[in-house]
Write an enzyme that holds these catalytic residues in place. Structure first.
Site, PDB file in Angstrom:
ATOM      1  N   ASP A 198       0.840  -1.246  -0.010  1.00 24.13           N
ATOM      2  CA  ASP A 198       0.251   0.083  -0.089  1.00 24.13           C
ATOM      3  C   ASP A 198       1.022   1.226  -0.806  1.00 24.13           C
ATOM      4  OD1 ASP A 198      -2.454   1.429   0.584  1.00 24.13           O
ATOM      5  OD2 ASP A 198      -1.847   2.047   2.411  1.00 24.13           O
TER       6      ASP A 198
ATOM      7  N   ASP B  48      -0.254   5.050   0.989  1.00 19.95           N
ATOM      8  CA  ASP B  48       0.024   6.342   2.651  1.00 19.95           C
ATOM      9  C   ASP B  48       0.227   4.841   3.544  1.00 19.95           C
ATOM     10  OD1 ASP B  48      -1.553   8.973   0.802  1.00 19.95           O
ATOM     11  OD2 ASP B  48      -1.315   7.426  -0.221  1.00 19.95           O
TER      12      ASP B  48
ATOM     13  N   ASP C 296      -1.797  -1.252   6.310  1.00 17.79           N
ATOM     14  CA  ASP C 296      -1.842  -0.650   7.484  1.00 17.79           C
ATOM     15  C   ASP C 296      -3.486  -0.621   7.418  1.00 17.79           C
ATOM     16  OD1 ASP C 296      -2.026   1.596   5.025  1.00 17.79           O
ATOM     17  OD2 ASP C 296      -2.527   3.410   7.699  1.00 17.79           O
TER      18      ASP C 296
END
Length: 226
Positions: free
Chosen positions: A19, A21, A178
């Site tokens: 991922d 960000d 996250d």
């Protein structure tokens, strides 16, 4: 301290997918600056880093909701989302950096000839200039955005598309993110998953309920799988 490993044995992978960000990049301050620009334009109080950081992985509307609080439902939401995105795009990498440990991990992956790529729900018109602004990301084998395909995470389709483009079997890929949607998408794609605990994760109890294969305190834990 949570264990970096839950139920899966140590495995070496043919590819790592990340991922963006909250996993590769700490983009919170640029996103928060854009949010506070909008709030000031509406004569509202700005919010602190601690507050906006928690919403930094969840998109423009989620950020604005954090800022407007219970007034958000009354706002011209589409207009404000555009205002925030425009403000962010104008200063997309002013404060953004790789999280500590990411650059050494990417360098080691490349040294071992292990492919790595990026799959983010960020739209392509923001992903492309952001990735281009960060030298450490220049060797990504593939960069797939949230609007590259008709579906985004938690759909597994973008991750399966990444694996296909990289020429790697999904079950030989590790996806690191996250957010819950990252873990859901990775599992649905038949990949192993790792939670980036250094990112914009909620409380640890909630994170553990996602049941990722690994929960990493630092990107350096990725060295165990190279």
């Amino acid at each position: 301290m949570v264990s970096s490993q839950s139920t899966s044995p140590t495995i070496e992978y043919d590819a790592f997918l990340f991922d963006l960000d909250g996993t590769l990049l700490d983009t919170a301050d640029d996103l928060g600056t854009a949010l506070n620009t909008v709030l000031r334009s509406q004569q509202l109080d700005t919010v602190s880093r601690e507050v906006y950081r928690a919403a930094a992985s969840n998109g423009a509307a989620a950020l604005l909701e954090v800022g407007f609080k219970d007034k958000w439902g009354e706002q011209p939401q589409a207009q404000l989302v555009k205002q925030l995105i425009d403000a962010y795009a104008a200063n997309i990498a002013k404060h953004t950096t790789c999280f500590a440990g990411i650059e050494p991990l990417l360098i080691e992956l490349e040294r071992k000839n292990i492919k790595w790529g990026i799959m983010t729900n960020k739209p392509g018109f923001l992903t492309a200039p952001l990735v281009a602004a960060i030298p450490a990301l220049k060797n990504a084998c593939v960069v797939i955005s949230g609007d590259t395909l008709a579906e985004a995470k938690p759909s597994p389709l973008p991750l399966l598309h990444c694996a296909k483009l990289m020429g790697v079997a999904p079950n030989r890929c590790l996806y690191i993110g996250d957010a819950l949607r990252d873990i859901q998408a990775g599992k649905a794609a038949g990949m192993h998953t790792a939670t980036a605990l250094w990112g914009y994760v909620p409380n640890l109890t909630e994170v553990l309920s996602w049941q990722a294969d690994f929960n990493w305190q630092s990107p350096i834990e990725g060295f165990n799988h190279i």
